[in-house]
Design an enzyme around this catalytic site. Structure first.
Site, PDB file in Angstrom:
ATOM      1  N   ALA A 269      43.465  41.973  38.140  1.00  0.00           N
ATOM      2  CA  ALA A 269      43.646  41.444  36.794  1.00  0.00           C
ATOM      3  C   ALA A 269      42.279  41.310  36.149  1.00  0.00           C
ATOM      4  CB  ALA A 269      44.329  40.083  36.838  1.00  0.00           C
ATOM      5  N   ASN A 272      39.689  39.048  30.204  1.00  0.00           N
ATOM      6  CA  ASN A 272      39.306  39.175  28.792  1.00  0.00           C
ATOM      7  C   ASN A 272      39.605  37.878  28.045  1.00  0.00           C
ATOM      8  OD1 ASN A 272      39.220  42.124  29.338  1.00  0.00           O
ATOM      9  ND2 ASN A 272      41.430  41.832  29.459  1.00  0.00           N
ATOM     10  N   HIS A 304      42.818  32.234  38.971  1.00  0.00           N
ATOM     11  CA  HIS A 304      41.474  32.830  38.988  1.00  0.00           C
ATOM     12  C   HIS A 304      41.078  33.329  37.596  1.00  0.00           C
ATOM     13  CE1 HIS A 304      38.150  35.190  40.848  1.00  0.00           C
ATOM     14  NE2 HIS A 304      38.397  36.010  39.828  1.00  0.00           N
ATOM     15  N   GLU A 305      41.938  34.129  36.993  1.00  0.00           N
ATOM     16  CA  GLU A 305      41.581  34.706  35.690  1.00  0.00           C
ATOM     17  C   GLU A 305      41.478  33.606  34.638  1.00  0.00           C
ATOM     18  OE1 GLU A 305      40.564  37.634  36.005  1.00  0.00           O
ATOM     19  OE2 GLU A 305      41.540  38.080  37.912  1.00  0.00           O
TER      20      GLU A 305
END
Ligand SMILES: [Zn+2]
Length: 881
Positions: A269, A272, A304-305
């Site tokens: 992933a 952004n 995490h993202e």
């Protein structure tokens, strides 16, 4: 495809660019084969830079259509445009000017999946690390922070949904079936965090109220009809947002947070800003299609993202050498999140198993590099277990050394001091030095020096003097281009344990600094003397895996058995049993090579039975304890002259011995663990399933095992149980009517669900034995397989080469030949995925001589191929060096 230029990038060569780009306005007019990109960049020359300094922008395979400076055409003599670079030879004298660049790109033909591409008719982007330069010419480096405004124009039929970073500012109709949307992101960001998505997608909508009372609209976008499968991901997102407020005081900063799932994606992933793009495998899940491991991965990767919003986005990296600044730290944060959501002990054991399986072989082989590398040829090849997993361990050690409160104060200072910066590892370490008043310069070697340190430890007890001594010696093995190593600061957590598992008291200690159960090893040798120790303790070492090191411990087997039953530190208790299993497997391996039947100590076999039945232990913990060390783990501990067939035989013999002696206990437990309640993906339920499936694996080697597994498969009410039973049948009863029937039934049910078929490919690619290379070759022609989709390639080819020791390392070398051809075939479309696959041969030098020679030939055949990509050449040449 970018061919190799042989250029090596070095940390010491870093210098800021002469120019900045404070503002970036982009307009995309989308079309599959000819998307027009108009970039209007506000360019600013730095104060100290001469007026004559040329402006050099990065490109990658671009076609320049138009260029203007301050609304005037640039004369051809004043610029130099190639597909990979745009040079403005004579920029205007004014310090600030506007540069308009128009390029044309073809998303539909972009199979490298970097830059702007199409995945199942959805336009999407991937710009980290250097994909933005495939969209427009730019200063494509992380220290160029810019405020982006993005306008997307598309045919409404083709792309009703138009998304980019930041907040939505405008949308409307353009006539002739076209429409547009504009997005503005107020936070300056590097180009690698740019994202655009356009297509026809279904939405799962929700909202979240932040700490300060702001409402954030949340959206997860998936293939239409799959919205229900995003529910778990949405729940994980909301829990992540709450956790980051509580654990780190970090609040979300935009009005919207969107996640889009796409089916063609090189990685897991991408974070952004405000628009995360995910491999759909890490979003879509329900009981019917996802295993418990899938649910846990989704939770961890969503977190995490999301956590990158602060560690990565608000504070980014100065250059790609600092990749661990965002990745190691964010992995640490997602590990802590999962530990809080699930069982801390079980999570820690799983993390260490992953680190040892992926990072240790990297650190011990030709691809070893420091957590912060000093040079690279292709940055895409540095998204490694060392940067991520070891990077996380280094942050964990900082917390161990400073304590949780000082660590948190350091993180607060980091956010306060560096918000909006492109920072370095030095900046990160400095905040912890400033809040603690400690000198962390020796500790910082963990970032700069490659290799897994080893500690050699022995102990003596002198009852007359009531003194217990630990003799500890550290060494760091040489790694490529680093033959001499400096001494490290290693925080070694320990416990002295006496009868009944109680801590043994001591009145004093000298020879090293010892604080809160941690010995700080800083010198080559320490004699650590504990005084006032009346009884001889068993010593529990590297508790909680306080440092990512290997241990060579002189320890009595009696002590290991004692610790495996009584250590109060759950990790070390697991470790003690795992060490006993590994030692037994290595002895069995040697016996098999010597032509003998392996024999196992009855007390080890009994211990397996008592751990299985110990109701005081969590089922998930028992499942992890009973999972025998993997074949690759055993190979790593043996070190050299590896014969994978003998390792496999040793492991099978131990599984058979444990299962036979404990058959009644295991059968009783297995029956008792059957799921009676409605399905839930929570950690406790998943733990019960894990234990039951581990027991099934043992019982399947016993008489009637195939029928038991077939029954388990048929009666399964969720994917965890179904996939586990299918793997047991395919691996333990290969070719049996039960296995053949189950594989066919699975295919008939899930043939049209690509993510579930990935499991079917994985299970068959990991069937032990020499015949599997032919199965894998045949499966490359299966209608559900595609060489163009990274998930399919990883499931079939990746699993075969990295998780099938006897099949891949077939003695005649056929596995390697097939592998070499396939890597080259994948490379034609997607160099990044090919390079990642090629790392499967990184430990080739530890094989026995015949296999070693064949593996080398296969690597040379890749190296000798014409026009290799920079990605693949870098990996193959370093592997052969
Ligand atoms: Zn990350």
């Amino acid at each position: 495809m970018r061919t190799d230029t042989g250029q090596v990038f070095k940390l010491e060569d870093y210098r800021p660019n002469d120019y900045l780009i404070p503002k970036t306005d982009l307009t995309f007019r989308l079309s599959p084969d000819a998307t027009r990109v108009t970039a209007v960049l506000t360019i600013e020359r730095r104060d100290d830079v001469s007026v004559s300094a040329p402006l050099v922008l990065d490109g990658d395979g671009l076609t320049l259509k138009r260029i203007e400076i301050d609304d005037k055409k640039v004369k051809p003599a004043d610029l130099l445009a190639t597909p990979d670079q745009l040079t403005i030879l004579k920029p205007p004298a004014a310090r600030r000017f506007q540069l308009l660049i128009e390029t044309e790109v073809a998303p539909a033909g972009n199979e490298a999946l970097m830059g702007l591409y199409r995945s199942s008719h959805v336009y999407c982007t991937q710009c980290e690390a250097e994909g933005f330069r495939r969209i427009t010419y730019f200063l494509d480096r992380p220290d160029i922070l810019s405020v982006y405004t993005v306008r997307i124009e598309a045919m409404r039929d083709e792309a009703p949904l138009l998304l980019s970073n930041g907040n939505s500012v405008d949308r409307g109709d353009l006539g002739d079936g076209w429409h547009y949307a504009s997005w503005h992101d107020p936070f300056p960001k590097p180009s690698y965090l740019f994202a655009l998505v356009a297509g026809n997608l279904g939405q799962l909508a929700d909202s979240f109220v932040t700490l300060s009372g702001r409402t954030v609209e949340l959206g997860i976008y998936v293939e239409p009809g799959k919205e229900k499968l995003a529910g778990y991901a949405m729940d994980a997102l909301k829990r992540s947002m709450k956790w980051d407020e509580e654990a780190f005081g970090r609040e979300y900063d935009l009005d919207v947070f969107n996640i889009v799932a796409v089916s063609d994606f090189n990685m897991g992933a991408m974070e952004n800003k405000g628009l995360n793009i995910f491999n759909d495998k890490y979003v879509l899940a329900d009981r019917e299609t996802a295993t418990d491991a899938d649910f846990a991965n989704i939770e961890a990767i969503i977190a995490h993202e999301y956590f990158h919003n602060w560690t990565g986005n608000r504070i980014t990296c100065r250059d790609w050498f600092q990749l661990c600044l965002k990745e190691g730290l964010t992995v640490f944060r997602d590990h802590e999140f999962s530990a809080d959501q699930r069982s801390r002990a079980v999570k820690r054991i799983a993390e260490v198993r992953t680190l040892r399986a992926h990072q240790f072989p990297e650190d011990q082989g030709p691809l070893a590099h420091p957590v912060r590398p000093r040079r690279y040829r292709e940055i895409n090849n540095f998204y490694t277990a060392t940067v991520y997993e070891k990077g996380s361990e280094v942050v964990r050690m900082i917390r161990t050394i400073l304590g949780a409160d000082v660590f948190r104060a350091g993180m607060d200072l980091y956010f306060e001091r560096h918000d909006g910066d492109a920072a370095t590892i030095e900046d990160f370490i400095k905040v912890f030095e400033d809040v603690s008043g400690r000198d962390l310069s020796q500790f910082a070697l963990w970032y700069h020096q490659a290799g897994t340190p080893n500690l050699t430890i022995s102990s003596t007890h002198n009852p007359a003097a009531q003194e217990f001594t630990l003799e500890i010696e550290q060494s760091v093995p040489p790694t490529p281009s680093e033959s001499r190593k400096r001494l490290m600061h290693i925080p070694l957590a320990f416990g002295l344990i006496g009868a009944g598992g109680k801590p043994v008291p001591y009145s004093g200690v000298e020879g090293a600094s010892v604080e809160d159960g941690v010995i700080h090893i800083r010198k080559r040798r320490h004699m650590v003397r504990f005084s006032g120790v009346t009884e001889r303790p068993a010593v529990s070492l590297n508790r909680g895996f306080s440092a990512p090191v290997t241990l060579s411990v002189e320890q009595k087997a009696d002590d290991q058995f004692f610790l495996a039953r009584h250590d109060s530190d759950a990790f070390s208790r697991w470790q003690a049993f795992n060490t006993l299993l590994t030692d037994a497997l290595i002895s069995a391996f040697r016996e098999i090579l010597g032509g003998k039947q392996p024999a196992f100590a009855p007390r080890l076999i009994d211990l397996a039975g008592s751990i299985a039945g110990d109701e005081a232990l969590e089922p998930a913990y028992r499942a992890l304890a009973l999972a025998l060390p993997g074949e690759a783990d055993i190979a790593r501990d043996i070190g050299r002259n590896i014969d994978p067939d003998a390792i496999y035989a040793a492991r099978e013999a131990l599984a058979l011995a444990i299962g036979s002696a404990n058959r009644d206990v295991f059968s009783g437990l297995y029956r008792g663990l059957a799921d009676k309640d409605a399905f839930s993906p929570d950690a406790a339920s998943a733990g019960r399933r894990a234990l039951r499936n581990t027991l099934l694996d043992y019982l399947s080697l016993q008489p009637g095992g195939a029928a038991l597994a077939a029954g388990h498969f048929q009666s399964a009410t969720n994917m965890t149980d179904r996939a586990a039973a299918l793997a047991v049948l395919a691996h333990r009863h290969h070719g049996s009517p039960e296995a053949v029937e189950a594989l066919a039934a699975f295919e008939a049910t899930y043939g049209s669900d690509p993510l579930v078929m990935d499991k079917w490919f994985q299970i068959q690619a990991s069937v032990p034995g020499p015949q599997t290379v032919d199965t894998v070759k045949a499966l490359t022609n299966h209608p559900a397989f595609s060489m163009g989709n990274p998930n399919r390639v990883r499931s079939l080819i990746g699993t075969f080469s990295s998780a099938n020791q006897t099949g891949f390392h077939r003695a005649d070398g056929e596995g390697y030949w097939f592998f070499a051809q396939t890597v080259l075939e994948v490379e034609k479309r997607n160099p990044q995925v090919a390079a990642r696959l090629a790392t499967a041969l990184r430990s080739w030098r530890s094989l026995e001589p015949l296999r070693q020679a064949k593996a080398r030939e296969a690597l040379l055949s890749i190296a000798g191929a014409e026009s290799l990509s920079a990605d693949l050449r870098d990996i193959v040449e370093r592997t052969l060096a």
